[in-house]
Design a protein around this motif. Structure first.
Motif, PDB file in Angstrom:
ATOM      1  N   ARG A  98       0.731  -1.067  -0.079  1.00  0.00           N
ATOM      2  CA  ARG A  98      -0.034  -0.009  -0.082  1.00  0.00           C
ATOM      3  C   ARG A  98       0.642   1.300   0.047  1.00  0.00           C
ATOM      4  O   ARG A  98       1.825   1.336   0.756  1.00  0.00           O
ATOM      5  CB  ARG A  98      -0.946   0.033   1.266  1.00  0.00           C
ATOM      6  CG  ARG A  98      -1.637   1.247   1.320  1.00  0.00           C
ATOM      7  CD  ARG A  98      -2.939   1.044   0.767  1.00  0.00           C
ATOM      8  NE  ARG A  98      -3.682   0.012   0.721  1.00  0.00           N
ATOM      9  CZ  ARG A  98      -4.888  -0.139  -0.006  1.00  0.00           C
ATOM     10  NH1 ARG A  98      -5.035   0.469  -0.762  1.00  0.00           N
ATOM     11  NH2 ARG A  98      -5.654  -1.312   0.327  1.00  0.00           N
ATOM     12  N   ARG A  99       0.656   2.256  -0.724  1.00  0.00           N
ATOM     13  CA  ARG A  99       1.266   3.284  -1.109  1.00  0.00           C
ATOM     14  C   ARG A  99       0.581   4.555  -0.606  1.00  0.00           C
ATOM     15  O   ARG A  99      -0.727   4.729  -0.781  1.00  0.00           O
ATOM     16  CB  ARG A  99       1.899   3.281  -2.382  1.00  0.00           C
ATOM     17  CG  ARG A  99       2.867   2.577  -2.784  1.00  0.00           C
ATOM     18  CD  ARG A  99       3.342   2.567  -3.961  1.00  0.00           C
ATOM     19  NE  ARG A  99       4.365   1.719  -4.357  1.00  0.00           N
ATOM     20  CZ  ARG A  99       5.775   1.957  -4.624  1.00  0.00           C
ATOM     21  NH1 ARG A  99       6.158   3.574  -4.496  1.00  0.00           N
ATOM     22  NH2 ARG A  99       6.657   1.212  -4.841  1.00  0.00           N
ATOM     23  N   PHE A 100       1.308   5.518   0.081  1.00  0.00           N
ATOM     24  CA  PHE A 100       0.540   6.921   0.364  1.00  0.00           C
ATOM     25  C   PHE A 100       1.244   7.878   0.003  1.00  0.00           C
ATOM     26  O   PHE A 100       2.419   8.148   0.319  1.00  0.00           O
ATOM     27  CB  PHE A 100       0.163   6.774   1.965  1.00  0.00           C
ATOM     28  CG  PHE A 100      -0.607   5.705   2.497  1.00  0.00           C
ATOM     29  CD1 PHE A 100      -2.290   6.042   2.394  1.00  0.00           C
ATOM     30  CD2 PHE A 100      -0.120   4.583   2.931  1.00  0.00           C
ATOM     31  CE1 PHE A 100      -2.792   5.044   3.043  1.00  0.00           C
ATOM     32  CE2 PHE A 100      -0.960   3.527   3.377  1.00  0.00           C
ATOM     33  CZ  PHE A 100      -2.419   3.672   3.660  1.00  0.00           C
ATOM     34  N   GLU A 101       0.767   8.879  -0.826  1.00  0.00           N
ATOM     35  CA  GLU A 101       1.545  10.025  -1.170  1.00  0.00           C
ATOM     36  C   GLU A 101       1.610  10.994  -0.118  1.00  0.00           C
ATOM     37  O   GLU A 101       0.385  11.386   0.608  1.00  0.00           O
ATOM     38  CB  GLU A 101       0.750  10.803  -2.273  1.00  0.00           C
ATOM     39  CG  GLU A 101       1.002   9.855  -3.612  1.00  0.00           C
ATOM     40  CD  GLU A 101       2.220   9.885  -4.306  1.00  0.00           C
ATOM     41  OE1 GLU A 101       3.061  11.022  -4.187  1.00  0.00           O
ATOM     42  OE2 GLU A 101       2.686   8.983  -4.928  1.00  0.00           O
ATOM     43  N   LEU A 102       2.579  11.186   0.499  1.00  0.00           N
ATOM     44  CA  LEU A 102       2.736  12.425   1.394  1.00  0.00           C
ATOM     45  C   LEU A 102       2.979  13.820   0.941  1.00  0.00           C
ATOM     46  O   LEU A 102       3.881  14.056   0.230  1.00  0.00           O
ATOM     47  CB  LEU A 102       3.848  12.018   2.454  1.00  0.00           C
ATOM     48  CG  LEU A 102       3.728  10.620   3.106  1.00  0.00           C
ATOM     49  CD1 LEU A 102       4.992  10.340   3.937  1.00  0.00           C
ATOM     50  CD2 LEU A 102       2.544  10.530   3.901  1.00  0.00           C
ATOM     51  N   ALA A 103       2.669  14.903   1.722  1.00  0.00           N
ATOM     52  CA  ALA A 103       2.787  16.228   1.456  1.00  0.00           C
ATOM     53  C   ALA A 103       4.319  16.415   1.796  1.00  0.00           C
ATOM     54  O   ALA A 103       5.071  15.804   2.681  1.00  0.00           O
ATOM     55  CB  ALA A 103       1.818  17.054   2.184  1.00  0.00           C
ATOM     56  N   ASP A 104       4.864  17.524   1.423  1.00  0.00           N
ATOM     57  CA  ASP A 104       6.153  17.906   1.787  1.00  0.00           C
ATOM     58  C   ASP A 104       6.165  18.015   3.241  1.00  0.00           C
ATOM     59  O   ASP A 104       5.358  18.640   3.884  1.00  0.00           O
ATOM     60  CB  ASP A 104       6.484  19.392   0.873  1.00  0.00           C
ATOM     61  CG  ASP A 104       6.644  19.085  -0.536  1.00  0.00           C
ATOM     62  OD1 ASP A 104       6.882  18.089  -1.095  1.00  0.00           O
ATOM     63  OD2 ASP A 104       6.517  20.253  -1.268  1.00  0.00           O
ATOM     64  N   HIS A 105       7.327  17.747   3.967  1.00  0.00           N
ATOM     65  CA  HIS A 105       7.692  18.077   5.186  1.00  0.00           C
ATOM     66  C   HIS A 105       6.992  17.149   6.137  1.00  0.00           C
ATOM     67  O   HIS A 105       6.894  17.432   7.268  1.00  0.00           O
ATOM     68  CB  HIS A 105       7.639  19.365   5.611  1.00  0.00           C
ATOM     69  CG  HIS A 105       8.110  20.354   4.789  1.00  0.00           C
ATOM     70  ND1 HIS A 105       9.778  20.300   4.471  1.00  0.00           N
ATOM     71  CD2 HIS A 105       7.755  21.242   3.883  1.00  0.00           C
ATOM     72  CE1 HIS A 105      10.041  21.477   3.745  1.00  0.00           C
ATOM     73  NE2 HIS A 105       8.963  21.806   3.202  1.00  0.00           N
ATOM     74  N   VAL A 106       6.219  16.056   5.680  1.00  0.00           N
ATOM     75  CA  VAL A 106       5.594  15.099   6.527  1.00  0.00           C
ATOM     76  C   VAL A 106       6.588  13.870   6.599  1.00  0.00           C
ATOM     77  O   VAL A 106       6.995  13.239   5.403  1.00  0.00           O
ATOM     78  CB  VAL A 106       4.058  14.600   5.710  1.00  0.00           C
ATOM     79  CG1 VAL A 106       3.738  13.531   6.579  1.00  0.00           C
ATOM     80  CG2 VAL A 106       3.208  15.800   5.874  1.00  0.00           C
TER      81      VAL A 106
END
Length: 155
Positions: A98-106
């Motif tokens: 499972r992949r989750f896209e993270l925002a910058d600086h997370v």
């Protein structure tokens, strides 16, 4: 009928948002939604999130949590045990990713496994240099900045 959004007009008036447009385009193209293993995403605070994933039957050694730049990857793989012939198999044990896209600086703060639930706590920490700052406005009586003149040599 499926319609895709056209982001071309936004490209004309925005700079540096290529990654966002790519994420939106990729999200539109997802064909099958994989629903296993089930998970929750909770906003715990202003800048803190938690992902809780049901991974019954998996031990810590069967799971792998990795963060690569702005992507959180959770993998699970179990060694197949030969316990006899299954007449009914209702407990899912297949491998998953499972992949989750993270925002910058997370980034991932912690990951824990308890009672068949994998809990991953994420925190967004914006660097001080990127936080809004108040600019003091002068009253106009301050001396103008010094201007350095260079010696001009005529050839």
């Amino acid at each position: 009928m499926r319609t895709e959004l056209d982001f071309a007009p936004l490209y004309r008036s925005s700079i540096g948002f290529d990654r966002v447009f790519n994420l939106l385009n990729n999200a539109q193209r997802l064909q099958a939604v994989d629903l296993w293993p089930p998970y929750d995403i909770v906003k715990v605070g202003d800048d803190e999130y938690a992902i809780t994933m049901a991974v019954a039957g998996f031990s810590q050694s069967d799971l792998d949590v990795t963060q690569e730049r702005n992507v959180l990857i959770i993998k699970g793989a179990k060694a197949e045990k030969n316990e006899g012939e299954y007449l009914h198999r209702g407990i899912a044990g297949q491998s998953f990713e499972r992949r989750f896209e993270l925002a910058d600086h997370v980034h991932v703060e912690t990951a824990s496994l308890s009672d068949g639930l994998l809990r991953i706590v994420l925190k967004q920490e914006v660097p001080e240099a990127m936080k809004p700052r108040r600019i003091e406005i002068g009253n106009g009586t301050a001396a103008p900045p010094l201007q350095i003149e260079s010696d001009k040599q005529v050839a």
